[in-house]
Design an enzyme around this catalytic site. Structure first.
Site, mmCIF file in Angstrom:
data_model
loop_
_atom_site.group_PDB
_atom_site.id
_atom_site.type_symbol
_atom_site.label_atom_id
_atom_site.label_comp_id
_atom_site.label_asym_id
_atom_site.label_seq_id
_atom_site.Cartn_x
_atom_site.Cartn_y
_atom_site.Cartn_z
ATOM 1 N N CYS A 80 0.400 0.326 10.329
ATOM 2 C CA CYS A 80 -0.064 -0.701 9.386
ATOM 3 C C CYS A 80 1.062 -1.527 8.766
ATOM 4 O O CYS A 80 1.960 -0.985 8.114
ATOM 5 C CB CYS A 80 -0.902 -0.050 8.294
ATOM 6 S SG CYS A 80 -1.639 -1.302 7.214
ATOM 7 N N ARG A 110 -17.814 -2.859 18.147
ATOM 8 C CA ARG A 110 -17.056 -4.096 17.891
ATOM 9 C C ARG A 110 -15.740 -4.133 18.646
ATOM 10 O O ARG A 110 -14.921 -3.214 18.547
ATOM 11 C CB ARG A 110 -16.800 -4.269 16.398
ATOM 12 C CG ARG A 110 -16.064 -5.597 16.106
ATOM 13 C CD ARG A 110 -15.966 -5.943 14.625
ATOM 14 N NE ARG A 110 -17.241 -5.852 13.982
ATOM 15 C CZ ARG A 110 -17.491 -5.063 12.929
ATOM 16 N NH1 ARG A 110 -16.542 -4.331 12.405
ATOM 17 N NH2 ARG A 110 -18.682 -5.030 12.405
ATOM 18 N N CYS A 131 -16.489 -9.377 5.422
ATOM 19 C CA CYS A 131 -15.864 -8.073 5.156
ATOM 20 C C CYS A 131 -14.597 -8.251 4.335
ATOM 21 O O CYS A 131 -13.675 -8.943 4.764
ATOM 22 C CB CYS A 131 -15.454 -7.388 6.453
ATOM 23 S SG CYS A 131 -16.745 -7.313 7.675
ATOM 24 N N CYS A 148 0.357 4.970 6.939
ATOM 25 C CA CYS A 148 -0.263 4.780 8.254
ATOM 26 C C CYS A 148 0.731 4.021 9.160
ATOM 27 O O CYS A 148 1.100 2.879 8.862
ATOM 28 C CB CYS A 148 -1.565 3.993 8.105
ATOM 29 S SG CYS A 148 -2.603 4.591 6.743
ATOM 30 N N CYS A 206 -19.483 1.709 8.870
ATOM 31 C CA CYS A 206 -18.679 1.058 9.908
ATOM 32 C C CYS A 206 -17.475 1.963 10.110
ATOM 33 O O CYS A 206 -16.646 2.101 9.212
ATOM 34 C CB CYS A 206 -18.261 -0.330 9.438
ATOM 35 S SG CYS A 206 -17.108 -1.139 10.562
ATOM 36 N N CYS A 214 0.838 -1.207 0.000
ATOM 37 C CA CYS A 214 0.000 0.000 0.000
ATOM 38 C C CYS A 214 0.876 1.262 0.000
ATOM 39 O O CYS A 214 1.850 1.347 0.745
ATOM 40 C CB CYS A 214 -0.921 -0.008 1.211
ATOM 41 S SG CYS A 214 -2.038 1.405 1.247
#
Ligand code: SAM
Ligand code: DTB
Ligand code: SF4
Length: 324
Positions: A58, A258, A95, A55, A186, A51
């Site tokens: 991550c 969650r 998901c 971040c 979400c 990616c």
């Protein structure tokens, strides 16, 4: 429903004695949900690693050297196999996550196809693919997507410590596009990234001021992955994690909260305190995106010991009418 929370009010909720906070959270939970039901979502990383974003938490960012290898978009057949296993194990929602800044070109069309097939299997479908334009949101809706996951991740004031390649406002734009199409949102964040207690209260304030509230609010405990800039950040006091769940429950009383990443290193007692604090959804299955999660069998055993049942998927309106 309240949407005008201030950071000070939310800090005051956090700062209550633990037992008072838990009591208040239980009251809110019981007024709105069956307290012994937990919704199960299974995650699959359909496009892993490589990616371009930075971040700091991550493992999938190409800027850090982690064990995660960059892979191509998965084939639809493989994704459907995973969805079927998730359904058989009792998940109500599937998901699909992609390590993208935003979806593009043919890959996006392939994901639309995957969504159509998950829907044909009679499961709820969720996706997390990065930033979306209004047009992309519309195509996702058309393909039948129920939920889109896009987290604010942290307090806007702490945000620049974590991500530089996209702004907090970019995130709000994506959430606006998802809402405009009538999909469920979400949206949650990560704690344990070295933020202050004020930052945690401010993050929940941002979520609780959204109108309507996100239907699903994932609270992630940072998974410290070797090679990421966050690998050595200090542990968060577990009670502060439980408090975060309780405050989310109180301020977003009809949302599913969650208990998300970080669960595999939590004791069963800690997880049950999270349920008592009002968490009523989990990621279910051996893997999150690239890191481990509690085994499904272990979750089933814990549910049995606690008398918790998986929440059933809402009956699709077409069948409800047919059965009436
Ligand atoms: N690339 C897309 C994006 O960022 O919007 C979708 C996938 S991304 C992995 C989804 C979310 O996973 C992030 O926003 C973050 O909240 C969460 N996440 C990623 N790595 C994590 C970690 N190490 N610990 C906890 N949560 C994490
Ligand atoms: C969310 O809030 N947490 C999930 C999901 N949304 C996509 C992701 C957690 C990822 C944890 C690190 C990993 O497995 O790569
Ligand atoms: Fe990329 Fe998403 Fe990871 Fe950020 S969180 S580096 S956007 S996969």
């Amino acid at each position: 429903m309240r949407y005008n929370w201030t950071v000070e009010e939310i800090e005051a909720l956090f700062d209550q004695p633990f037992n008072d906070l838990m009591f208040q959270a239980q009251q809110s939970h019981r007024a709105n949900f069956n307290p012994n039901e937990v919704q199960l979502s299974t995650l699959l990383s359909i496009k892993t690693g490589g990616c371009p974003e930075d971040c700091k938490y991550c493992p999938q960012s190409s800027r850090y050297t982690t064990e995660v290898e960059s892979e191509l978009l998965m084939k639809k057949e493989e994704v459907m196999k995973a969805a079927l296993i998730a359904k058989q194990k009792g998940a109500s929602r599937f998901c699909m996550g992609a390590a993208w800044r935003e979806p593009k070109g043919r890959a996006f069309d392939l994901v639309l196809d995957m969504i159509r097939e998950v829907k044909a299997m009679d499961m709820e479908a969720c996706a997390t693919l990065g930033m979306l334009t209004a047009e992309q949101a519309s195509k996702l809706k058309e393909a039948g997507l129920d939920y889109y996951n896009h987290n604010i991740d942290t307090d806007p004031d702490y945000y620049q410590e974590i991500i530089s390649t996209r702004s907090y406002e970019d995130r709000l734009d994506t959430l606006k596009n998802v809402r405009a199409e009538g999909m469920s949102v979400c949206c949650g964040g990560i704690v344990g990234m070295g933020e202050s207690s004020r930052n945690r209260a401010a993050m929940i304030t941002q979520l609780a001021r959204m109108s309507p509230h996100p239907e699903s609010v994932p609270i992630n405990m940072l998974v410290k992955v070797e090679g990421t800039p966050m690998q050595d950040v200090a542990d968060l006091d577990p009670f502060d994690f439980i408090r975060t769940i309780a405050v989310a429950r109180i301020t977003m009383p009809t949302s599913h909260v969650r208990l998300s990443a970080g669960r595999d290193v939590m004791s069963e007692e800690m997880q049950s305190l999270c349920f008592l604090a009002g968490a009523n959804s989990i990621f279910y299955g051996e893997k999150l995106l690239t890191t481990g999660n509690q085994d499904a069998e272990k979750d089933q055993q814990l549910f049995k010991r606690l008398g918790i049942r998986p929440e059933e998927q809402p009956t699709p309106s077409s069948r409800r009418i047919a059965n009436a």
